[in-house]
Scaffold this active site. Structure first.
Site, PDB file in Angstrom:
ATOM      1  N   GLY A 166       0.821  -1.201   0.000  1.00 50.08           N
ATOM      2  CA  GLY A 166       0.000   0.000   0.000  1.00 50.08           C
ATOM      3  C   GLY A 166       0.855   1.251   0.000  1.00 50.08           C
ATOM      4  O   GLY A 166       0.517   2.247  -0.640  1.00 50.08           O
ATOM      5  N   ASN A 184      -6.642   4.451  10.265  1.00 47.16           N
ATOM      6  CA  ASN A 184      -6.177   3.166  10.770  1.00 47.16           C
ATOM      7  C   ASN A 184      -6.280   3.036  12.284  1.00 47.16           C
ATOM      8  O   ASN A 184      -6.335   1.928  12.812  1.00 47.16           O
ATOM      9  CB  ASN A 184      -4.728   2.916  10.335  1.00 47.16           C
ATOM     10  CG  ASN A 184      -3.834   4.115  10.555  1.00 47.16           C
ATOM     11  OD1 ASN A 184      -4.124   5.212  10.086  1.00 47.16           O
ATOM     12  ND2 ASN A 184      -2.733   3.925  11.252  1.00 47.16           N
ATOM     13  N   GLN A 239      -7.255   0.723   4.748  1.00 40.25           N
ATOM     14  CA  GLN A 239      -8.040   0.232   5.874  1.00 40.25           C
ATOM     15  C   GLN A 239      -9.504  -0.002   5.522  1.00 40.25           C
ATOM     16  O   GLN A 239     -10.190  -0.763   6.203  1.00 40.25           O
ATOM     17  CB  GLN A 239      -7.951   1.209   7.051  1.00 40.25           C
ATOM     18  CG  GLN A 239      -6.628   1.191   7.784  1.00 40.25           C
ATOM     19  CD  GLN A 239      -6.382  -0.110   8.534  1.00 40.25           C
ATOM     20  OE1 GLN A 239      -7.273  -0.925   8.744  1.00 40.25           O
ATOM     21  NE2 GLN A 239      -5.134  -0.317   8.936  1.00 40.25           N
ATOM     22  N   HIS A 292      -2.293  -7.002   2.859  1.00 37.58           N
ATOM     23  CA  HIS A 292      -2.247  -7.612   4.181  1.00 37.58           C
ATOM     24  C   HIS A 292      -3.266  -7.021   5.144  1.00 37.58           C
ATOM     25  O   HIS A 292      -3.384  -7.484   6.286  1.00 37.58           O
ATOM     26  CB  HIS A 292      -0.838  -7.534   4.769  1.00 37.58           C
ATOM     27  CG  HIS A 292      -0.471  -6.209   5.358  1.00 37.58           C
ATOM     28  ND1 HIS A 292      -0.406  -5.993   6.722  1.00 37.58           N
ATOM     29  CD2 HIS A 292      -0.150  -5.030   4.783  1.00 37.58           C
ATOM     30  CE1 HIS A 292      -0.044  -4.742   6.953  1.00 37.58           C
ATOM     31  NE2 HIS A 292       0.110  -4.139   5.803  1.00 37.58           N
ATOM     32  N   THR A 296       9.252  -7.924 -13.600  1.00 39.68           N
ATOM     33  CA  THR A 296       8.388  -9.082 -13.820  1.00 39.68           C
ATOM     34  C   THR A 296       7.362  -9.196 -12.701  1.00 39.68           C
ATOM     35  O   THR A 296       7.701  -9.127 -11.525  1.00 39.68           O
ATOM     36  CB  THR A 296       9.236 -10.366 -13.874  1.00 39.68           C
ATOM     37  OG1 THR A 296      10.202 -10.236 -14.922  1.00 39.68           O
ATOM     38  CG2 THR A 296       8.365 -11.577 -14.143  1.00 39.68           C
ATOM     39  N   CYS A 312       2.359   1.109  13.564  1.00 35.90           N
ATOM     40  CA  CYS A 312       3.638   1.628  13.081  1.00 35.90           C
ATOM     41  C   CYS A 312       4.388   2.362  14.181  1.00 35.90           C
ATOM     42  O   CYS A 312       5.583   2.595  14.064  1.00 35.90           O
ATOM     43  CB  CYS A 312       3.399   2.586  11.905  1.00 35.90           C
ATOM     44  SG  CYS A 312       2.596   1.822  10.493  1.00 35.90           S
TER      45      CYS A 312
END
Length: 390
Positions: free
Chosen positions: A76, A157, A185, A207, A243, A331
């Site tokens: 993100g 968040n 979120q 995630h 790739t 965080c």
């Protein structure tokens, strides 16, 4: 979920989600049998190429977009960088103006500050009210002819506060600016439609919605020009060379399809009931000590941010090891400074330091809520007695 799930309750879904077993099942063949490069011209490429296209369609469907508008990224945060830096540099203005707001994720705020430092951008950070919401009038007052981009998250968040994105987008567009929305979120927790929101750019993070870490996506409205985030080949519309990680893209697509199923079958309402019951149980166990941080209504259905009088959030969680939760943003969970989000909302330091973020998810149950409420209430009394005795 943890190494000892019978003993612990996971209430940190906003920090990260467990990977859904169906997501793992979907991605595994692209780590083993179907390993080909989707850009190759031989049969080994055919299945990966189709899988990549299908995943793009699944992500697009979750947010009301079209498949070609979805660009896969490694996170993100990278999607935010591509959106914000990409839009500002592509605009080619000598001193572009970027507007964001005080409770954004650091991936947005730090990217804006980088543009000021390295590219001479003018950055305006809007204040928020006591619920953590941007007032549209505040945005209208600072928009000008040099404004290139407005970046405002869909949901916070820490508190789950839902910003008035559609109204802010309309104001930005009226002055010729783009609107980027970090929906990391919000995606999968509430319905999102990029057309209804009026967003030109929108970020999704894997995630946060039961896919593995290391994959995200950016919605790019047709006609929006961006400077690439990685230079090289023509992968991902030339915006992110390299790739493609087919397995992780497939995982994000599968997670998006499961999220769409959850939205259609009433999972958000179930989580809101669990959240509210957790709040009620804590208030009943700790009368007049529990305070809600953020809006009571306009917030994510799975998020409860509270402060409990007389105890620090870190001390409380240390005394209740069976509850996995956060004291504000994950965080910043290693520090004991007040949350910048709660400080921006005007909370005094003591209340901000006592904050807990309790976030539920797909596997949360009524038993989890009762266990967590009892553990947190007991821990509060233990910490309070310890403090009074010292």
């Amino acid at each position: 979920m943890s190494d000892t799930p019978a003993e612990r309750v996971y209430l940190d879904y906003n920090a990260t989600t467990p990977v859904d077993p169906q997501v793992i099942e979907a991605m595994l063949p692209y780590l083993t049998v179907h390993f080909g490069n989707p850009s190759s011209g031989h049969p080994y490429a055919e299945r990966p190429r189709r899988a990549l296209a299908d995943a793009r369609t699944q992500v697009a469907a979750l947010i009301g977009a079209h498949a070609p508008q979805v660009v896969f990224t490694a996170s993100g945060s990278e999607a935010n960088l591509l959106a914000i830096r990409g839009a500002v540099l592509a605009a080619g203005r000598p001193r572009p103006h970027v507007i964001t707001q005080a409770t954004e994720h650091p991936a947005v705020l730090e990217t804006c500050h980088m543009l000021r430092r390295l590219h001479g951008a003018r950055v305006t950070v809007l204040p928020v009210d006591g619920d953590g919401l941007v007032r549209p009038a505040a945005l209208a007052a600072v928009l000008d002819e040099d404004t290139v981009l407005v970046s405002v998250m869909a949901a916070n968040n820490e508190t789950g506060a839902l910003q008035p994105v559609a109204e802010l987008a309309a104001l930005a567009h009226a002055r010729g600016a783009l609107l980027h929305c970090d929906a990391a979120q919000a995606a999968g927790k509430i319905p999102l439609d990029v057309t209804e929101l009026g967003t030109d750019l929108l970020t999704v993070a894997g995630h946060k919605m039961y896919a593995p870490k290391g994959v995200g996506a950016l919605y790019v409205r047709e006609g929006v020009a961006l400077e690439p985030v990685v230079y090289g080949g023509g992968q991902e519309r030339g915006l992110r060379a390299g790739t493609e990680n087919v397995a992780l893209a497939v995982a994000l697509g599968a997670a998006a399809a499961l999220a769409a199923r959850d939205l259609a079958t009433g999972v958000p309402a179930r989580l809101a009931q669990l959240r509210d019951n957790l709040h009620r149980l804590l208030e009943a166990a700790l009368p007049d000590r529990v305070h809600l941080n953020g809006p009571a209504r306009e917030r994510l259905p799975n998020t409860l941010n509270i402060s409990i009088d007389g105890v620090g959030g870190h001390d409380l969680l240390a005394a209740a090891p069976m509850v996995a939760a956060s004291t504000g943003s994950a965080c910043h969970s290693g520090t004991h400074t007040p949350s910048s989000v709660l400080s921006a909302m005007g909370l005094h330091a003591a209340r901000a330091l006592s904050a807990l973020r309790l976030s539920l998810g797909r596997w949360s149950t009524g038993d989890d809520v009762e266990t967590a409420a009892a553990a947190l209430a007991d821990a509060t009394l233990t910490v309070s007695l310890r403090s009074s005795a010292s």
